[in-house]
Design an enzyme around this catalytic site. Structure first.
Site, PDB file in Angstrom:
ATOM      1  N   ASP A 190       1.188  -7.724   2.197  1.00 30.13           N
ATOM      2  CA  ASP A 190       1.297  -6.281   1.939  1.00 30.13           C
ATOM      3  C   ASP A 190       2.757  -5.827   1.783  1.00 30.13           C
ATOM      4  OD1 ASP A 190       0.854  -3.586   1.753  1.00 30.13           O
ATOM      5  OD2 ASP A 190      -0.482  -3.465   3.477  1.00 30.13           O
ATOM      6  N   HIS A 220       0.817  -1.221   0.000  1.00 26.56           N
ATOM      7  CA  HIS A 220       0.000   0.000   0.000  1.00 26.56           C
ATOM      8  C   HIS A 220       0.843   1.261   0.000  1.00 26.56           C
ATOM      9  CE1 HIS A 220       0.140  -0.175   4.543  1.00 26.56           C
ATOM     10  NE2 HIS A 220       0.121   1.131   4.403  1.00 26.56           N
ATOM     11  N   SER A 254       3.996   2.173   8.401  1.00 29.89           N
ATOM     12  CA  SER A 254       3.813   1.180   7.353  1.00 29.89           C
ATOM     13  C   SER A 254       5.118   0.930   6.641  1.00 29.89           C
ATOM     14  CB  SER A 254       2.797   1.670   6.340  1.00 29.89           C
ATOM     15  OG  SER A 254       1.527   1.341   6.794  1.00 29.89           O
TER      16      SER A 254
HETATM   17  N1  ARG Z   1      -4.637   0.431   7.363  1.00 28.88           N
HETATM   18  C1  ARG Z   1      -3.320   0.443   6.798  1.00 28.88           C
HETATM   19  C2  ARG Z   1      -2.734   1.851   6.908  1.00 28.88           C
HETATM   20  O1  ARG Z   1      -3.174   2.654   7.611  1.00 28.88           O
HETATM   21  C3  ARG Z   1      -3.290  -0.102   5.422  1.00 28.88           C
HETATM   22  C4  ARG Z   1      -3.965   0.698   4.356  1.00 28.88           C
HETATM   23  C5  ARG Z   1      -3.940   0.153   2.971  1.00 28.88           C
HETATM   24  N2  ARG Z   1      -4.856  -0.945   2.741  1.00 28.88           N
HETATM   25  C6  ARG Z   1      -6.129  -0.817   2.298  1.00 28.88           C
HETATM   26  N3  ARG Z   1      -6.853  -1.894   2.156  1.00 28.88           N
HETATM   27  N4  ARG Z   1      -6.686   0.333   2.002  1.00 28.88           N
HETATM   28  O2  ARG Z   1      -2.220   2.502   6.120  1.00 28.88           O
HETATM   29  N1  GLU Z   2      -1.057   1.238   7.487  1.00 31.06           N
HETATM   30  C1  GLU Z   2      -0.489   2.307   8.249  1.00 31.06           C
HETATM   31  C2  GLU Z   2       0.444   3.195   7.441  1.00 31.06           C
HETATM   32  O1  GLU Z   2       0.260   3.410   6.283  1.00 31.06           O
HETATM   33  C3  GLU Z   2       0.186   1.762   9.424  1.00 31.06           C
HETATM   34  C4  GLU Z   2      -0.817   1.295  10.321  1.00 31.06           C
HETATM   35  C5  GLU Z   2      -1.042   2.205  11.468  1.00 31.06           C
HETATM   36  O2  GLU Z   2      -1.595   3.305  11.330  1.00 31.06           O
HETATM   37  O3  GLU Z   2      -0.656   1.731  12.515  1.00 31.06           O
HETATM   38  O4  GLU Z   2       1.355   3.775   7.955  1.00 31.06           O
END
Ligand code: ARG
Ligand code: GLU
Length: 722
Positions: A232, A96, A657
């Site tokens: 990921d 991502h 991330s």
């Molecule tokens: N929650 C994770 C973060 O904050 C992953 C985001 C990307 N994945 C998604 N399915 N949108 O960035």
């Molecule tokens: N998916 C998140 C990011 O893009 C990390 C997850 C979080 O916020 O802990 O940094």
């Protein structure tokens, strides 16, 4: 003293209770909460880290004079972290995090999002315009130099100006004669300051990415959730010039030779193992008072959630029917959905752990402590100001999520500089030429991902929604006027406007003369965009800024006061996109009554989740074959299963991330990519029982690179510890 002895004697009789109390209070300050400064690890955390299982020293993690693990960590593209895993500058980060770059190289004919991408040779690695990675060279505490020039009487404006002047001098000196860049960042809401020196590389190329059915498996349905089965990750490479120094993209650049890269461990993980996360968390706010948390969860988050609900629904409708639209809006919708879901989880978490009433209890103690001192009036004053601010804050959210969520308005806004310069009595032609050039350069990437009918629907719906909810916010009168003038003819206006139509805009720009500004000014969409911009600047910002300044000062004082009230507590600074270490152990948790989540998932779970009808849960045939043949190579665990992800109680946030998960020896065991939904309130309040970070097991990552994609040339570059 006597009282204490008597108390201890009573406690001895109830020694288990005492033990409990001790553990609880110990647990409160040490319960794996915190994102610590690498520079201070030796002094503050080394002992605790080693007690929890760390086998190396703080200096192995951060050292200025010798190479240390920090030399393998980069901030990736501003919002993520990545790590170097070979002596050829190979980088691992999340799928991502690479998503936007993979998407930019994709088209319907060559859809790398869908099919994945693997460069066969160095020559096939794809340049990514605009992508930069930064290595931290050094950090230094410069609090004293800055603070001695500040006085309590200074107003916020003078204070900020003084800080920026001194920072300018410090950073200039710090990087003199080097190609580095330096920044000074405030810590503890401006009670301390640190200098950061970075080396920034500008030629970073896409090397590989799994298909979304692996890299985004579970999609937005599983996002922010455990148990998780997302592969990921994506692979990039840093390129440097002939002297191994940062350079703009050139076909002559070569793979960068790093000071350090991370060895990868295939030994596997067990519940309880020590781990740490080394990366760039973006922003947390752990020391806010209860009334701010209340406003965030009861006033601000609901507006954002509501408007994103609407925006996502519209995008989804269009994405479902057409593949091109699906690619165009994939990244935008993932970004919107990510925030939407996080705020929903955050609100639930705050309620569930009684964060507001716990903060209120803390504030009662604080008020008692502060009663006769200089902080006596602090909280009541803070609350009063905050309530004033919250009204404008909510109004701002409506404007940004509703009005500025309309894409043609945002593209129209970007023409404002050009128009303003053109209508001057004596236009500066050089400036106009430059502005025009910049616009021309930015338009293609905007229109590549723009679908006018979708945006029209967005405009209709969002403007309507904005008006319907005007009663409790500061609402732009200019929108009423605009509506009176054009409201009934929205569709005709959209059709005739310059902005939803790339060819018209390009036509106008190509032979642009200052007198052409009249055409733009006559465009109703431009009229709306510019009136909303001036509403934002003159009515909202003009009110918000001074309030924000007072609040900054109040929070700074409140932070200082909290530190004075609890002199023995170790306060970690809130995340501010600087390099941090979070540490803890691999751990399961209990999300709800009668439910226990284990610490690890495996490929079996991917197969279980497979659903050929639901887009988020499609499994590539090749992956199924590998699963059926149990063709996992050396990446399987001891029982022959293929591990996918695991959780631990490291305190992480957005920006972490792609951060490496390191084991007790400092070897790479995974890539951090998410948090669990029950724990997303950790940006405001951390709960050791509920908060977990989610990590992609490095063995799954290598298995996909090696066995699934056959990209063994990449595996050969890495240093793998069995
Ligand atoms: N929650 C994770 C973060 O904050 C992953 C985001 C990307 N994945 C998604 N399915 N949108 O960035
Ligand atoms: N998916 C998140 C990011 O893009 C990390 C997850 C979080 O916020 O802990 O940094």
């Amino acid at each position: 003293m006597l009282k204490l002895i008597r108390f201890l004697m009573i406690c001895a009789r109830h020694r288990f209770i005492l033990l409990g109390i001790l553990l609880l209070s110990f647990g409160n300050s040490y319960a794996d909460e915190g994102m610590w400064l690498p520079l201070l690890l030796e002094k503050l955390n080394q002992r605790d880290m080693q007690m929890k299982g760390l086998k190396i020293t703080a200096r192995d993690i951060y050292d200025v004079n010798h190479s240390s693990l920090k030399d393998a960590i980069v901030q990736f593209g501003g919002g993520c972290t990545a790590e170097v895993v070979s002596d050829q500058g190979l980088l691992l980060t999340n799928h991502h995090c690479g998503y936007g770059y993979i998407q930019r190289h994709s088209s319907v004919q060559q859809n790398y999002l869908e099919e994945g991408f693997w460069a066969r040779t160095l020559e096939d690695e794809l340049p990514c315009t605009g992508l930069k990675v930064s290595f931290l060279i050094e950090m230094r505490d410069v609090s004293q130099t800055i603070l001695e020039n500040l006085t309590p009487e200074m107003n916020e404006k003078t204070r900020a100006k003084t800080i920026s002047q001194i920072s300018g001098q410090i950073t200039k000196e710090a990087i003199q004669g080097t190609h580095y860049q330096a920044e000074i960042e405030p810590f503890y809401n401006g009670n301390q300051f640190y200098l950061f020196i970075y080396e920034i590389f500008r030629d970073v190329r896409l090397v590989g990415a799994p298909p979304s059915s692996i890299g985004k498996f579970g999609g937005d349905t599983d996002n922010w959730m455990w148990p998780r089965h997302t592969g990921d990750f994506s692979v990039f490479r840093i390129y440097a010039d002939a002297n191994n120094l940062p350079a703009d993209y050139s076909p002559n650049n070569r793979p960068y030779q790093p000071r350090r890269f991370l060895p990868i461990s295939l030994k596997g993980i067990e519940k309880g193992d020590f781990t740490f996360v080394y990366g760039y968390p973006g922003s947390t706010r752990e020391y806010l008072p209860s009334f701010v948390i209340r406003s965030i969860t009861e006033q601000q988050n609901p507006v954002r959630i509501h408007l994103r609900d609407i925006r996502l629904r519209i995008m989804d409708e269009y994405m479902q029917v057409n593949k091109t639209i699906c690619i165009q809006y994939a990244s935008k919708s993932a970004g919107l959905a990510n925030g939407w879901k996080k705020w929903t989880g955050e609100n639930r978490g705050i309620t569930r752990i009684n964060a507001i009433s716990r903060k209120q209890d803390y504030e009662s103690n604080f008020s008692r402590w502060a009663q006769h001192g200089p902080y006596n009036e602090l909280l009541p004053l803070y609350e009063k100001k905050y309530l004033e601010y919250a009204y404008y804050r909510v109004s701002e959210l409506w404007l940004s999520e509703a009005a500025f969520g309309i894409e043609c308005l945002s593209i129209a806004r970007s023409f404002q500089t050009l128009v303003d310069a053109s209508v001057k009595p004596r236009p500066d032609t050089a400036f106009i030429r430059k502005t025009k050039k910049q616009l021309l350069a930015s338009l293609p990437s905007f229109y590549k991902n723009y679908y006018p009918p979708l945006d029209f629907e967005m405009m209709k719906t969002l403007l309507d929604e904005y008006q319907k909810n005007r009663q409790n916010i500061l609402f732009p009168i200019s929108l009423d006027n605009w509506n009176q003038k054009y409201g009934g003819r929205l569709s005709a206006i959209f059709d005739k406007s310059l902005f939803p139509h790339q060819e018209r805009l390009l036509g106008l720009l190509k032979n642009y003369k200052p007198s052409d500004a009249r055409r733009i000014l006559k465009d109703p969409i431009y009229e709306l965009a510019s009136s909303l911009s001036s509403f934002h600047k003159n009515e909202l910002q003009a009110r918000v800024k001074p309030l924000q300044q007072s609040l900054d000062s109040l929070q700074r004082t409140y932070m200082k006061a909290q530190m004075e009230m609890e002199p023995d507590r170790l306060f970690y600074p809130d995340a501010n996109s600087t390099l941090r270490v979070a540490y803890g152990n691999i751990l399961d948790y209990y999300p709800r009554d009668a439910v226990h989540y284990l610490h690890q998932t495996t490929l079996k779970g991917v197969i279980e989740k497979e659903d050929s009808v639901i887009a988020d849960y499609q499994v590539p045939i090749r992956l199924k074959q590998l699963y059926e043949q149990k063709n996992f190579g050396r990446y399987a665990d001891k029982s022959g299963n293929m591990p996918v992800a695991f959780i631990a109680n490291n305190h992480t946030s957005g920006g972490n991330s792609g951060s490496p998960l390191l084991n007790a020896e400092g070897q790479l065991i995974g890539l951090n990519f998410d948090r669990n939904w029950e724990g997303t309130m950790s940006d405001l309040m951390y709960d050791p029982n509920l908060c977990r970070n989610i990590t992609l097991d490095i063995r799954y990552c290598l298995f996909i690179i090696d066995k699934y994609a056959g990209a063994s040339r990449l595996i050969d570059e890495m240093s793998i510890v069995q």
